[in-house]
Design an enzyme around this catalytic site. Structure first.
Site, short mmCIF file in Angstrom:
data_model
loop_
_atom_site.label_atom_id
_atom_site.label_comp_id
_atom_site.label_asym_id
_atom_site.label_seq_id
_atom_site.Cartn_x
_atom_site.Cartn_y
_atom_site.Cartn_z
N LYS A 160 0.81 -1.19 0.00
CA LYS A 160 0.00 0.00 0.00
C LYS A 160 0.86 1.26 0.00
CE LYS A 160 -3.27 -2.29 3.08
NZ LYS A 160 -3.71 -2.34 4.49
N GLU B 157 7.74 2.07 -6.18
CA GLU B 157 7.83 1.63 -4.78
C GLU B 157 7.92 2.85 -3.86
OE1 GLU B 157 7.80 -0.57 -2.57
OE2 GLU B 157 8.69 -2.48 -3.16
N ASP B 158 7.49 2.68 -2.63
CA ASP B 158 7.67 3.73 -1.63
C ASP B 158 9.12 3.77 -1.15
OD1 ASP B 158 7.45 1.25 -0.39
OD2 ASP B 158 6.08 1.92 1.18
N ASP C 97 14.58 -1.27 0.90
CA ASP C 97 15.40 -1.54 2.09
C ASP C 97 16.41 -2.62 1.72
OD1 ASP C 97 16.34 -2.38 4.58
OD2 ASP C 97 14.47 -2.01 5.60
N PHE D 200 13.79 3.93 10.63
CA PHE D 200 12.45 3.55 10.22
C PHE D 200 11.63 4.82 10.01
CE2 PHE D 200 8.34 1.60 9.98
CZ PHE D 200 8.63 0.44 9.28
N ARG E 80 0.27 6.56 7.67
CA ARG E 80 0.32 6.72 6.21
C ARG E 80 -0.17 8.11 5.77
NH1 ARG E 80 1.30 1.68 3.88
NH2 ARG E 80 0.32 -0.13 4.87
P1 IMP Z 1 12.72 -4.69 1.23
O1 IMP Z 1 12.17 -5.93 0.58
O2 IMP Z 1 13.56 -5.03 2.44
O3 IMP Z 1 13.46 -3.80 0.28
O4 IMP Z 1 11.49 -3.92 1.84
C1 IMP Z 1 10.76 -2.99 1.12
C2 IMP Z 1 9.43 -2.71 1.79
O5 IMP Z 1 9.58 -2.69 3.23
C3 IMP Z 1 8.91 -1.34 1.44
O6 IMP Z 1 8.13 -1.36 0.27
C4 IMP Z 1 8.11 -0.96 2.67
O7 IMP Z 1 6.80 -1.46 2.57
C5 IMP Z 1 8.82 -1.65 3.80
N1 IMP Z 1 9.77 -0.76 4.51
C6 IMP Z 1 11.12 -0.83 4.54
N2 IMP Z 1 11.66 0.14 5.29
C7 IMP Z 1 10.62 0.86 5.75
C8 IMP Z 1 10.53 2.05 6.57
O8 IMP Z 1 11.52 2.65 7.05
N3 IMP Z 1 9.27 2.50 6.82
C9 IMP Z 1 8.15 1.90 6.32
N4 IMP Z 1 8.19 0.80 5.53
C10 IMP Z 1 9.42 0.29 5.25
MG MG Z 2 6.15 -1.23 0.23
#
Ligand code: IMP
Ligand code: MG
Length: 178
Positions: free
Chosen positions: A42, A98-99, A102, A151, A164
């Site tokens: 989302k 993507e938002d 990470d 975070f 959000r």
């Molecule tokens: P990844 O697979 O570890 O790259 O995670 C990506 C997803 O983790 C993002 O699309 C977010 O939904 C969530 N995410 C990672 N870091 C944060 C953060 O600092 N705040 C909120 N959501 C996060």
């Molecule tokens: Mg996400």
């Protein structure tokens, strides 16, 4: 809610300026190609809403929902599709929106998942990138801002479905997620 935020990282003006620059760059790069935006639910919904209204090219928009976090602040590393796309992307140019990236595991999974539908190309766009935390071998084509390993919430990003709706991106105090 505000007492849970330790600092504002990016305010509304800074976000809007960066989003319109990104949209201008993407519009230029795709001016000769049809583009399908696939936004990752989302967290990307606010970013997408602002980004797509700055585009100067025709686009199609679809959504995909994946899950790897649950209500935790740390990725489980295991990605599942909760809602797949509806548009047939075969032969089309795709941009994943993507938002935040990470570990990059979600983005890598999404690229593999969508590549199996034989698009003409796949590129990625993220508003935020925790670049020093990447574990997966991913390429980010368009990026809003690099951030440190903190975070963050707001502008679509959540912690346990909260925050959000904040108009800015802020750092969540550790005591509220650790
Ligand atoms: P990844 O697979 O570890 O790259 O995670 C990506 C997803 O983790 C993002 O699309 C977010 O939904 C969530 N995410 C990672 N870091 C944060 C953060 O600092 N705040 C909120 N959501 C996060
Ligand atoms: Mg996400």
């Amino acid at each position: 809610m505000l007492h849970k935020i330790s600092a504002i990282l990016f305010d509304e003006n800074k976000i809007q300026r960066r989003v319109s620059d990104l949209a201008a760059q993407i519009s230029k790069d795709y001016e000769d190609n049809d583009l399908v935006i696939i936004a990752v639910l989302k967290g990307s919904f606010v970013f997408l809403a602002d980004l797509c209204r700055c585009f100067t090219i025709p686009i199609e928009i679809d959504f995909i929902a994946i899950s790897s976090y649950g209500d935790s602040a740390v990725s489980s590393g295991k990605v599942t599709v909760k809602k797949d796309i509806d548009i047939d992307i075969k032969g089309k140019h795709v941009l994943i929106v993507e938002d935040i990236v990470d570990t990059g595991i979600s983005l890598q999974y999404l690229c593999d998942h969508l590549l199996s539908r034989m698009p003409a190309s796949i590129k990625s766009c993220t508003l935020l990138d925790k670049c020093m935390k990447h574990e997966a071998d991913i390429k980010i084509d368009y990026k809003g801002f690099d951030i440190d390993d903190e975070f963050v919430v707001g502008y679509g990003l959540d912690y346990a479905e909260q925050f959000r709706n904040l108009p800015y991106i802020g750092i969540l105090k550790e005591e509220f997620y650790k």
